[in-house]
Design a protein around this motif. Structure first.
Motif, PDB file in Angstrom:
ATOM      1  N   THR A  49       0.853  -1.198   0.000  1.00 49.42           N
ATOM      2  CA  THR A  49       0.000   0.000   0.000  1.00 49.42           C
ATOM      3  C   THR A  49       0.886   1.244   0.000  1.00 49.42           C
ATOM      4  O   THR A  49       0.647   2.212  -0.738  1.00 49.42           O
ATOM      5  CB  THR A  49      -0.930  -0.002   1.233  1.00 49.42           C
ATOM      6  OG1 THR A  49      -1.747  -1.168   1.190  1.00 49.42           O
ATOM      7  CG2 THR A  49      -1.831   1.227   1.250  1.00 49.42           C
ATOM      8  N   GLN A  50       1.934   1.210   0.822  1.00 50.53           N
ATOM      9  CA  GLN A  50       2.870   2.337   0.838  1.00 50.53           C
ATOM     10  C   GLN A  50       3.589   2.471  -0.504  1.00 50.53           C
ATOM     11  O   GLN A  50       3.798   3.590  -0.985  1.00 50.53           O
ATOM     12  CB  GLN A  50       3.877   2.172   1.968  1.00 50.53           C
ATOM     13  CG  GLN A  50       3.205   2.213   3.336  1.00 50.53           C
ATOM     14  CD  GLN A  50       4.187   2.408   4.477  1.00 50.53           C
ATOM     15  OE1 GLN A  50       5.402   2.406   4.266  1.00 50.53           O
ATOM     16  NE2 GLN A  50       3.669   2.584   5.675  1.00 50.53           N
ATOM     17  N   ASP A  51       3.955   1.335  -1.091  1.00 51.66           N
ATOM     18  CA  ASP A  51       4.603   1.375  -2.412  1.00 51.66           C
ATOM     19  C   ASP A  51       3.723   2.120  -3.418  1.00 51.66           C
ATOM     20  O   ASP A  51       4.223   2.920  -4.216  1.00 51.66           O
ATOM     21  CB  ASP A  51       4.838  -0.044  -2.957  1.00 51.66           C
ATOM     22  CG  ASP A  51       5.940  -0.789  -2.210  1.00 51.66           C
ATOM     23  OD1 ASP A  51       6.674  -0.131  -1.445  1.00 51.66           O
ATOM     24  OD2 ASP A  51       6.050  -2.010  -2.387  1.00 51.66           O
ATOM     25  N   PHE A  53       1.520   4.446  -2.860  1.00 51.66           N
ATOM     26  CA  PHE A  53       1.506   5.887  -2.606  1.00 51.66           C
ATOM     27  C   PHE A  53       2.845   6.556  -2.944  1.00 51.66           C
ATOM     28  O   PHE A  53       2.872   7.704  -3.383  1.00 51.66           O
ATOM     29  CB  PHE A  53       1.120   6.181  -1.152  1.00 51.66           C
ATOM     30  CG  PHE A  53      -0.349   6.002  -0.896  1.00 51.66           C
ATOM     31  CD1 PHE A  53      -1.289   6.812  -1.526  1.00 51.66           C
ATOM     32  CD2 PHE A  53      -0.805   5.022  -0.037  1.00 51.66           C
ATOM     33  CE1 PHE A  53      -2.644   6.650  -1.300  1.00 51.66           C
ATOM     34  CE2 PHE A  53      -2.166   4.846   0.198  1.00 51.66           C
ATOM     35  CZ  PHE A  53      -3.077   5.663  -0.431  1.00 51.66           C
ATOM     36  N   VAL A  54       3.939   5.850  -2.720  1.00 47.71           N
ATOM     37  CA  VAL A  54       5.237   6.418  -3.109  1.00 47.71           C
ATOM     38  C   VAL A  54       5.261   6.644  -4.620  1.00 47.71           C
ATOM     39  O   VAL A  54       5.706   7.681  -5.113  1.00 47.71           O
ATOM     40  CB  VAL A  54       6.397   5.498  -2.667  1.00 47.71           C
ATOM     41  CG1 VAL A  54       7.715   5.948  -3.306  1.00 47.71           C
ATOM     42  CG2 VAL A  54       6.543   5.505  -1.147  1.00 47.71           C
TER      43      VAL A  54
END
Ligand SMILES: [Zn+2]
Lengths: 183, 157
Positions: A49-51, A53-54
């Motif tokens: 999920t963070q990937d 957004f990055v």
């Protein structure tokens, strides 16, 4: 017409960082749920999920509205999930067919939750986990995330009739698995 | 086996709200008279409801904090929360760097000079109280502070 979320992304591109924060808050639950059920590993789903957004963040300068924002974001998530499943398979990190769905479950379940509903939920999670990846993705995008067939086709690189067929097969598998559950 | 009803393929698209108005009306008329399709659509509808009521997977409590810290490390641009902290913390760090505890416990008056503000006419007061706030403050803040320290070691304040 440009959807609200694409509008926010354009605002972010123009320098409004708060617009990105809004997108982050709005899409975290959706992406996390989708990814957790795709990769069947909650911690890994958080990283992925963070990937997403990055990537969204770094793509801002080049961002152009070509589709709905959700189509773009779930396209990134879908590809990351499939790559991750490939990687996990090569490294034999996770069992091909998960026996353990506890990783996804709330550690503090509501004590009032009805046993029948919980059994159905658990059986459904297990049946979902067994689906072929593309069927699982199509079904989650439709039934959990509310994307239309055309959007799902864009996310997955499939035709609308291909999406229909994936959904049909996914549902048949789930229903035949769930038939084993006593009412 | 008898041939399957030609409407069968439309039951799932119907539930998924994908049928155009004419196809929808035709299917609804058909459902009144076809028992097989009526049973099948109830089966599929029950599945849709079960899928819709799957429990939400909640992010860990520190999910957002970890994300902003990671973004500060990996992004091409400086994220907003870090930019904000940087504004607050720059004079404080300078104070700590200059004289340790003594400089911090005394009220320090600093003139800030930044590239964006070449002719500063404003000042910031940092005192022991705000330092203690920071000490008691959450790990997230300190983590971001550390990242800023790394960045700033390569540039003049
Ligand atoms: Zn029929």
């Amino acid at each position: 017409m440009i959807d609200d979320d694409a509008q926010l992304m354009l605002a972010f591109k123009a320098g409004d960082r708060r617009a990105f924060e809004t997108l982050f808050e709005r899409y975290t639950p959706r992406l996390l749920n989708f990814l957790a059920r795709m990769v069947r590993d909650r911690e890994r789903a958080e990283e992925l999920t963070q990937d997403v957004f990055v990537r969204v963040y770094n793509a801002a300068p080049r961002y152009e509205v070509r589709a709905k924002f959700s189509t773009w974001v779930f396209g990134i998530a879908h590809n990351l999930a499939l790559n991750d499943l490939d990687r996990a398979y090569r490294k034999r990190e996770r069992p091909l067919l998960p026996g353990d769905q506890r990783a996804l479950r709330d550690p503090n379940p509501d004590p009032d939750e009805r046993i029948a509903a919980r059994q159905l939920g658990e059986a459904l999670e297990a049946a979902l986990a067994k689906l072929p990846e593309r069927q699982r993705s199509a079904l989650l995008l439709r039934s959990e995330q509310g994307l239309g067939y055309q959007q799902i086709g864009q996310v997955m690189g499939a035709s609308v009739s291909g999406v229909k067929s994936l959904l049909h097969r996914a549902r048949e598998s789930l229903l035949s698995e769930l038939k084993e559950i006593p009412e | 086996m008898t041939a399957r009803c030609s409407y069968r393929e439309e039951l799932i698209p119907y539930l998924d709200l994908e049928l155009d108005p004419n196809a929808r009306r035709a299917l609804e008329s058909h459902l009144v008279e076809c028992e097989g399709c009526s049973e099948e659509i109830e089966r599929q509808r029950a599945l849709s409801e079960a899928l819709a009521s799957l429990p939400q997977v909640e992010p860990a409590a520190d999910f957002a904090a970890r994300f902003w810290a990671r973004l500060a490390r990996e992004s091409d641009m400086e994220p907003r929360p870090v930019a904000r902290l940087r504004e607050w913390l720059s004079p404080l760090r300078l104070a700590i760097g200059l004289g340790g505890a003594a400089a911090v416990t005394a009220a320090v008056l600093l003139l800030m000079r930044t590239p964006a503000d070449p002719d500063p006419d404003w000042s910031i007061v940092v005192d022991a109280e705000s330092y203690e706030l920071l000490e008691e403050g959450d790990l997230e803040l300190l983590e971001v502070l550390e990242i800023l320290e790394e960045w700033d070691s390569s540039e003049d304040i």
